[in-house]
Design a protein around this motif. Structure first.
Motif, short mmCIF file in Angstrom:
data_model
loop_
_atom_site.label_atom_id
_atom_site.label_comp_id
_atom_site.label_asym_id
_atom_site.label_seq_id
_atom_site.Cartn_x
_atom_site.Cartn_y
_atom_site.Cartn_z
N THR A 174 3.56 2.24 1.34
CA THR A 174 4.71 2.13 1.77
C THR A 174 5.80 3.31 1.27
O THR A 174 6.03 4.16 1.57
CB THR A 174 5.05 0.86 2.78
OG1 THR A 174 3.95 0.81 3.79
CG2 THR A 174 5.96 1.60 3.58
N MET A 219 8.00 2.06 9.00
CA MET A 219 7.25 1.24 7.97
C MET A 219 7.86 0.86 7.27
O MET A 219 7.34 -0.47 6.70
CB MET A 219 6.13 2.48 7.00
CG MET A 219 4.82 2.54 8.08
SD MET A 219 4.30 4.16 7.05
CE MET A 219 3.01 3.05 6.32
N ARG A 220 8.95 1.51 5.84
CA ARG A 220 10.36 0.66 5.78
C ARG A 220 10.44 -0.68 5.60
O ARG A 220 11.27 -1.73 5.22
CB ARG A 220 11.22 2.15 4.88
CG ARG A 220 10.60 3.07 3.98
CD ARG A 220 11.74 3.89 3.74
NE ARG A 220 13.01 3.63 2.69
CZ ARG A 220 13.84 3.46 2.99
NH1 ARG A 220 14.17 4.13 3.59
NH2 ARG A 220 14.81 2.87 2.17
N ASP A 224 7.78 -3.38 6.18
CA ASP A 224 7.58 -4.23 4.91
C ASP A 224 8.70 -4.85 3.81
O ASP A 224 8.30 -5.61 3.41
CB ASP A 224 7.54 -2.23 3.35
CG ASP A 224 7.01 -3.07 2.27
OD1 ASP A 224 5.38 -3.11 1.88
OD2 ASP A 224 8.29 -2.57 1.51
N SER A 276 4.22 -6.56 9.87
CA SER A 276 3.54 -4.97 10.40
C SER A 276 3.26 -4.32 12.16
O SER A 276 2.90 -3.80 12.40
CB SER A 276 2.59 -4.57 9.39
OG SER A 276 1.54 -5.62 9.66
N VAL A 314 4.95 -1.55 13.87
CA VAL A 314 4.64 -0.26 13.18
C VAL A 314 2.99 -0.36 14.06
O VAL A 314 3.28 1.03 14.08
CB VAL A 314 3.84 -0.40 11.42
CG1 VAL A 314 3.15 0.75 11.32
CG2 VAL A 314 5.02 -0.33 10.64
#
Length: 161
Positions: A61, A108-109, A112, A117, A120
């Motif tokens: 990521t 995603m950032r 993370d 998740s 996402v």
């Protein structure tokens, strides 16, 4: 029982009835899928393996996000490889492909940063459904058509009794 990609699979009752033998299977397999009759299947893994998986996802990521931010050409590269990773993006209009790429990297950032998740997965599902709509001309027309008709107020369903 066994499953895909080297993951072992057993019924949940095996874990309950033969716990030592069942848990010993984690030495030969990174994950153990526990099939349940009355609920969603579970996945059992070691804490070390789960931490490794999270480390790998986090590294990928961060690398993707850094690449996307570096220079203007990197976004073009990302847009160029998206159809290989997600073939359904070919059905999206070009502006939506770009929006998807930006939203994917940003989500995603963020995901993370909280090690979760779910956002996402939801984003990917939503964009895939959008692509499915664009792939069907009749469905796209039905969903994008102007609906000038006014059907009046919608009755409260609680009062219909």
């Amino acid at each position: 029982m066994s499953s895909q990609s080297g993951t072992a699979a057993v019924n949940f009752s095996e874990l309950v009835n033969k716990n030592k033998q069942t848990l010993a299977r984690l030495k030969d397999s990174p994950r153990l899928v526990l099939h349940r009759r009355d609920g969603e299947d579970l996945v059992l893994t070691t804490a070390a393996r789960a931490e490794q998986d999270q480390t790998v996802v986090s590294a990928a990521t961060r690398m993707l996000a850094a690449m996307a931010r570096r220079e203007p050409g990197s976004m073009e590269l990302l847009l160029d490889i998206l159809p290989d990773a997600f073939p359904w993006v070919r059905f999206l209009p070009e502006a939506d492909i770009h929006a998807f790429a930006v939203e994917l990297v940003d989500t995603m950032r963020a995901a993370d940063s909280i090690t979760n998740s779910a956002a996402v997965a939801q984003l990917l599902t939503a964009w895939q459904h959008t692509a499915e709509i664009h792939s069907d001309p009749d469905l796209l027309a039905a969903l994008t058509r102007d609906h000038d008709a006014d059907y009046g107020l919608t009755p409260d369903p609680r009062e219909a009794e």
